[in-house]
Structure formats: structure tokens, C-alpha cells
Design an enzyme around this catalytic site. Sequence first.
Site, PDB file in Angstrom:
ATOM      1  N   GLU A  62       0.830  -1.208   0.000  1.00 52.05           N
ATOM      2  CA  GLU A  62       0.000   0.000   0.000  1.00 52.05           C
ATOM      3  C   GLU A  62       0.863   1.256   0.000  1.00 52.05           C
ATOM      4  OE1 GLU A  62      -4.206  -0.567   1.036  1.00 52.05           O
ATOM      5  OE2 GLU A  62      -3.346  -0.985   3.013  1.00 52.05           O
ATOM      6  N   GLU A 113      -4.513  -8.830   2.997  1.00 52.68           N
ATOM      7  CA  GLU A 113      -5.532  -8.516   3.990  1.00 52.68           C
ATOM      8  C   GLU A 113      -6.728  -9.461   3.971  1.00 52.68           C
ATOM      9  OE1 GLU A 113      -3.066  -4.851   3.691  1.00 52.68           O
ATOM     10  OE2 GLU A 113      -3.817  -6.367   2.288  1.00 52.68           O
TER      11      GLU A 113
END
Length: 266
Positions: A120, A140
Site C-alpha cells: 500500500e 488482507e
Amino acid sequence: MGGTEHLTVQREGATLVLTLNRPEAKNALSLPMLVGLHDGWIEADEDDTVRSVVLTGAGGAFCAGMDLKALAGGQMEGQEHRDRLKADPDLHWKAMLRHHRPRKPVIAAVEGHCVAGGTEILQGTDIRVAGESAVFGLFEVRRGLFPIGGSTVRLQRQIPRTHALEMLLTGRPYTAREAADIGLIGHVVPDGSALEKALSIAGQINACGPLAVEAVKASVYETAQMTESEGLAAELKRGWPVFDTADAEEGARAFSERRPAVFRRK
């Protein structure tokens, strides 16, 4: 220069090098790391002698994302930095380049793990170099979590949507070669040489006119979601003022005199 116990700051000429420095945890995010990153981006923005930034990790890893063990146990390191988060609730998002875009070019030098929050943060950088054994991915969903650092928005704008969705929905790891093939990174280099390559690219940027570099970067991002006609109009607003600078005159003069230009941000 600033820095914390988990984020070191160094200068390499006109390049500011930010190093995620928690190698025993594959540079998993911590409060001191986030505070150090935030302050590093601000330092780069405010110091006109800085012309580029390189973000890398210590100990053969880039960043393994959030420290899930510490998070689950309520034992996040660096609780003494809590006051910084209370004073600025967006500090962690700015640190991860979700809510902040540095005006100087940011080059990522990746070795080893660059997963979850690491991937990210990567999406907030401008140019990306990785060692052959680097590993990428947004893990995730495998933990029942959501990649809330911006990936459901940014990734599909940086790589083809089919690849973005596969990465987001499978949570599988990607090799450096795969990441390059889908356009997530730009260079794959021998292991251990990512930082060297990133600094080489930074050096090329540093030799250019800093006002021009910053205007070009700003134009690329601000026009990304515009129509072509809107973007071309916005480009003129960014570009024409650059031609009126002393640096532009110096660039032309240096070219005619066959010498390196000496830019002064004027």
C-alpha cells in the site's frame, strides 16, 4: 534531520533516504515508524536542498505491513508517540502516503517482503525498483481484513483492473517479475542492488531543474482523472510558468555552452 528508533534519515547528496528500520519484524509498521515517515515526508517537502527521496527498508526487507501480533495483543511498540497521533488523527495516513503526496519524486528501493501495508505504501511512490527475490501482495483478505490504505482505489488506476482485482481478492504473493509484468514496479535488479539503482535514478532526477521536476510531477497526478481537454489546459497552467524562471534560462545557456547546468530554484 529527524528519524525515530524505527525510521532512519540520511542524506545522499540531494537525495533524502528514508529507511524503515525494524528488521527483526521485517519492518512491520509501528508507531515510531509511522511518526518517522510522516516527519521525513515533511522534511523533504520543506527543505529545498532535497530534490528527491528514496524509501527503502533495512535488513533485506521493505515492509511486511501492520504488526498483526502486536495489534492483536494490544502491544504496539512506541506508545510514547501516541500524543502525535492524537494531535493529528491523519498522521498514519500521511505517513503511508494515503493522505499526502510529497512534491519531490519518491523512489522505492525494495528488497524482500513488500506486502500488505508495504504494497500500500508502495502505491504512493513514483518510481519503483525491486530485487529479484522481492515479494509483493495485498494479504488482507486472507486475514479477514480490508486493505484500507488506499489499494481498492489506487491499484486499479496503476495496473490493469483484472490484475488489481486478482491481487486484492486472492491475497496471494507476487514475485518481482510478476509485479513488473503487471506494471506495479518498473525495474527488477539483482538482489541487494535495489538501493543502488534507486540512488542512480535519483541522481539523474537531481541533475534536472527542480522547479521543472516538481511541476511535471504535479501535472501528471493532477491531470490523471481529467478529460484530455481539461488535462491539456491544466498542463499549460503548470508548464508555462516554468519557462519564465531563471533555471529555464540557465538550462538553455548550459546546453549552448556544453556544460552541466547549475539550477538555483529561481
